[in-house]
Design an enzyme around this catalytic site. Structure first.
Site, mmCIF file in Angstrom:
data_model
loop_
_atom_site.group_PDB
_atom_site.id
_atom_site.type_symbol
_atom_site.label_atom_id
_atom_site.label_comp_id
_atom_site.label_asym_id
_atom_site.label_seq_id
_atom_site.Cartn_x
_atom_site.Cartn_y
_atom_site.Cartn_z
ATOM 1 N N ASP A 415 0.774 -1.269 0.040
ATOM 2 C CA ASP A 415 -0.061 0.166 -0.025
ATOM 3 C C ASP A 415 0.928 1.241 -0.123
ATOM 4 O O ASP A 415 1.730 1.328 0.397
ATOM 5 C CB ASP A 415 -1.077 -0.074 1.293
ATOM 6 C CG ASP A 415 -2.215 0.901 1.000
ATOM 7 O OD1 ASP A 415 -2.436 1.324 -0.059
ATOM 8 O OD2 ASP A 415 -2.813 0.829 1.878
ATOM 9 N N GLU A 418 2.827 6.847 -2.422
ATOM 10 C CA GLU A 418 2.434 8.111 -3.358
ATOM 11 C C GLU A 418 2.938 9.337 -2.638
ATOM 12 O O GLU A 418 3.336 10.392 -3.132
ATOM 13 C CB GLU A 418 1.095 8.266 -3.685
ATOM 14 C CG GLU A 418 0.357 7.153 -4.279
ATOM 15 C CD GLU A 418 -0.202 6.291 -3.453
ATOM 16 O OE1 GLU A 418 -0.752 5.055 -3.576
ATOM 17 O OE2 GLU A 418 -0.174 6.556 -1.875
ATOM 18 N N ASP A 481 -8.807 3.579 -3.528
ATOM 19 C CA ASP A 481 -9.824 3.972 -2.477
ATOM 20 C C ASP A 481 -11.204 4.671 -3.067
ATOM 21 O O ASP A 481 -10.970 5.453 -3.900
ATOM 22 C CB ASP A 481 -9.428 4.946 -1.485
ATOM 23 C CG ASP A 481 -8.382 4.485 -0.726
ATOM 24 O OD1 ASP A 481 -7.999 3.215 -0.457
ATOM 25 O OD2 ASP A 481 -7.805 5.159 0.101
#
Length: 740
Positions: A415, A418, A481
């Site tokens: 995950d 970024e 998401d």
């Protein structure tokens, strides 16, 4: 970035200079270097107090031409750079009276040496693909004094552009402004987790901007007839990638930036997550696994999300033993039930974790220019960032994960990646702006290569959220998401289709949506879509995603489509092997299979799953769906009904159905075992022949779970439709069914 104020004026504070004419030219056997002045030179004095732009054209591979434009060549270049595989191209040059050209395979660039500056890219038949005109090569300084290099490529009438990563905005990028810059913006904004400076044109070519930092695009927006891209730098390099078909473009592009690894067959089954912020322990996990088994829903992977670790200490890779007192035993018990285990991780180290001090002492954390460790409280209190530019830091991080692999863990969800700061100093001296996007490549590669080393080729798989160019080598990627709504379901598909046109072969999404709790209608429709995607995962934020939470009908839908996917595995894994070998994705925008059908060029609510199955997810609670069928007589896989194209169709489907059409002339291999994705597919294989009207023949290759050919079946039929099968290299029984 926009530099102009309409057609005539520049924006306030902007000064721009554009290549105007060639003043000198160097032509070697395989390279052209032009020196272009930024103003018309009528006399010697015009050469003073002015600029030259150096334009170099060469070929890094067959069918690819690179153009590098430079203003000041003395700028320090600390990297990073995309890793590309350059191969002999066979390129050659020719010099004419008023032009020079460089040809590589079917692609030629012609440089005007007399008259106004210009480049022309053409195909093997001499057809113009795109051009560089008067404002197509230049540099500009903005009001803050920043220096930008810019390029413009002409758009032909009706030309459409696609790609630039996993973008959730409209599928066709014409009219959009796009910044290639990693951000954690969800699926409902213009930001993207996976930013790829590559776009594909409907005219049969692609463009790769070979710059890992921020690339700003204006696609038929600032100048409606141009695709403009710019970087804050002293040089800009872009590569034109030849077709003529979109598949040819992807083959050449992924030959440069890397092709996807083949994920293990078990990863194509259903993944179930604990979800993010829900309460769970081993009893919860066991109840979920038991519930799936009791309801006849095959489960392949169980995923533990963030809170398998202790609060405030992510990522320290240590189980929360108050919740999981026997992690080794729990993992063993899950694996004894035939499940694979995936663990959530990220590249951040919270200050409360003992690993923070350890990593700080070893110099494995990113630092600010003054030597302080970079930290903030967003996400985890006082968290720092692992410096993956350091080989020692990469090995240290991998060693922490190796402990989990020794426990029996099979995969990691990588995950984040970024939110990478630019006010830092990297171990290898990398430029912080260029490293912002590139960080994810080092992160995912570190984890993937560990799995490759520890689990062996064909067993490595991650579930990654962020990526840049080349990231397709480390599958699988998921869409991030999204909200629990039909709108988010559609935007997720748009993002996945855009990403697929950048060479990413395998893609997934959170079935039912991540944020909020989906209405049962949304969940059931998303189940069918998710189980007809490359990879299929049930995951949410504050609520569970086990099907029985959404009613008995949701259980039936989950069971039906999970088992259907397992039966389709001989076909799907064959398409997965194709992705590994050619860069053509498993989930394909319609234009990839039907580039000559104008109606397919804008379709973003349906796709081809492999070469022969058309999938049109239902984005409506009432079951109404509108979709387009290309030429021929197609067959509904689930009902056997015929649908004729080219035409638009509107249908109504119950939750247990959706438009899933088989292409005319398809021989579809179906496994007999629908209980698992990694069975022996050649055992009692069924070959189902669709649309066998008139004589025909097709060779079907069924792989084994390593991707190697396990059986070849030459299927032929005569004018009356009688079917014959010649079996090569497999001992198992094969049945033949003819549909139509």
């Amino acid at each position: 970035m926009r530099f102009t104020d309409g057609f005539w004026l520049m924006r306030e504070g902007v000064r721009a200079s554009y290549a105007t004419e060639v003043r000198d030219l160097s032509v070697t056997a395989d390279r052209i270097t032009a020196y272009a002045s930024v103003r018309k030179v009528a006399r010697r004095g015009d050469t003073l107090n002015s600029s030259l732009i150096t334009v170099e054209c060469h070929s890094p591979a067959e069918g690819v031409i690179a153009v590098r434009t430079t203003h000041h060549a003395g700028k320090r270049h600390p990297g990073p750079d995309f890793e590309v595989q350059r191969t002999p191209s066979g390129a050659f040059t020719e010099r004419g009276a008023d032009s020079a050209s460089l040809t590589s395979g079917p692609l030629t660039v012609t440089v005007n040496t007399e008259g106004p500056w210009g480049l022309r890219f053409s195909d093997a038949e001499g057809r113009t693909l795109t051009t560089v005109g008067g404002r197509g090569t230049g540099f500009a300084t903005d009001a803050d004094g920043a220096h930008h290099m810019l390029g413009q490529l002409g758009l032909s009438v009706g030309e459409l552009t696609y790609g630039l990563g996993e973008r959730f905005t409209p599928f066709v990028k014409n009219g959009q402004s796009v910044d290639v810059w990693q951000a954690d913006g969800g699926t409902s904004s213009e930001q993207a987790y996976k930013n790829i400076p590559f776009h594909l044109s409907s005219r049969g070519y692609g463009v790769f901007v070979n710059h890992p930092g921020k690339v700003s695009y204006e696609i038929g927006s600032e100048s409606v007839g141009q695709v403009q891209f710019s970087v804050e730098d002293q040089s800009l390099e872009y590569w034109i990638v030849a077709g003529p078909t979109p598949k040819d473009v992807l083959r050449r592009y992924t030959g440069l930036t890397g092709r996807p690894a083949l994920p293990p067959a078990w990863s194509f089954g259903l993944w179930l997550s604990t979800s993010f912020c829900t309460d769970y322990d081993e009893a919860t996990v066991t109840s979920f696994v038991d519930g799936m088994a009791e309801r006849g829903i095959p489960l392949s992977v169980f995923h533990f999300d963030c809170f398998w670790m202790r609060e405030y200490q992510w990522s320290d890779f240590t189980w929360d033993e108050e919740v999981f007192p026997d992690p080794a035993g729990m993992v063993r018990r899950l694996k004894e039930r035939g499940l694979r285990v995936c663990m959530w991780i990220n590249p951040y180290i919270a200050q409360k974790s003992a690993l923070f001090a350890e990593a700080a002492d070893l110099g494995h954390l990113v630092r600010r220019p003054n030597g302080d460790i970079w930290q903030w409280d967003l996400w985890q209190p006082g968290m720092a960032l692992v410096d993956f530019t350091s080989p020692a830091a990469r090995e240290w991080y991998a060693a922490k994960l190796r402990t989990l692999l020794d426990l029996g863990v099979d995969a990691f969800k990588t995950d984040f990646g970024e939110r990478i700061p630019t006010d830092v100093v990297w171990h290898d001296g990398s430029d912080p702006e260029r490293m912002h996007n590139y960080y994810t490549q080092l992160y995912n590669r570190t984890v993937f290569e560990l799995l490759l080393k520890e689990r062996g080729e064909g067993e490595a798989v991650v579930f990654a959220r962020s990526a840049t160019a080349g990231g397709q080598q480390y599958p699988v990627h998921w869409g991030g998401d999204c909200f629990a709504s039909f709108g988010a379901m559609a935007e997720s598909l748009r993002g996945g289709l855009s990403l697929s046109l950048c060479g990413f072969g395998f893609w997934s999404h959170d079935i039912g949506g991540f944020e909020g709790t989906p209405d049962p209608a949304v969940f059931k429709r998303w189940l069918a879509f998710g189980l007809l995607s490359s990879h299929s995962r049930l995951h949410g934020n504050t609520s569970y995603r086990v099907p029985w939470e959404f009613g008995e009908e949701a259980v039936e839908v989950a069971r039906r489509f999970t088992r259907l996917k397992h039966r389709l595995m001989p076909y799907l894994y064959g398409a997965a092997v194709e992705a590994r070998e050619s860069g053509v994705p498993l989930m394909r925008p319609m234009l990839l299979e039907f580039p000559d059908d104008p109606a397919c060029r804008t379709l973003d609510r349906q796709y081809m799953l492999g070469p022969d199955l058309l999938v049109a997810p239902v984005f409506d609670a009432d079951g109404e769906v509108e979709y387009y069928v290309p030429d021929g007589e197609w067959t509904h896989l689930l009902t056997g009904e015929r649908v004729t194209g080219p035409a638009w169709h509107r249908e109504h489907h119950g939750y247990d159905s959706l438009p899933l059409l088989v292409r005319p002339g398809t021989v579809l291999p179906l496994a007999s075992d629908d209980s698992r994705p990694d069975a022996d597919w050649t055992a009692d294989l069924t070959l189902r022949v669709y649309g066998a009207s008139g004589p025909g023949e097709r060779l079907v290759t069924v792989p084994d779970t390593t991707g190697a050919p396990a059986g070849r079946y030459r299927v032929s039929w005569d004018a009356e439709g009688e079917v014959r099968v010649a079996v090569e290299g497999v001992a198992g029984e094969v049945g033949v069914e003819r549909v139509g």
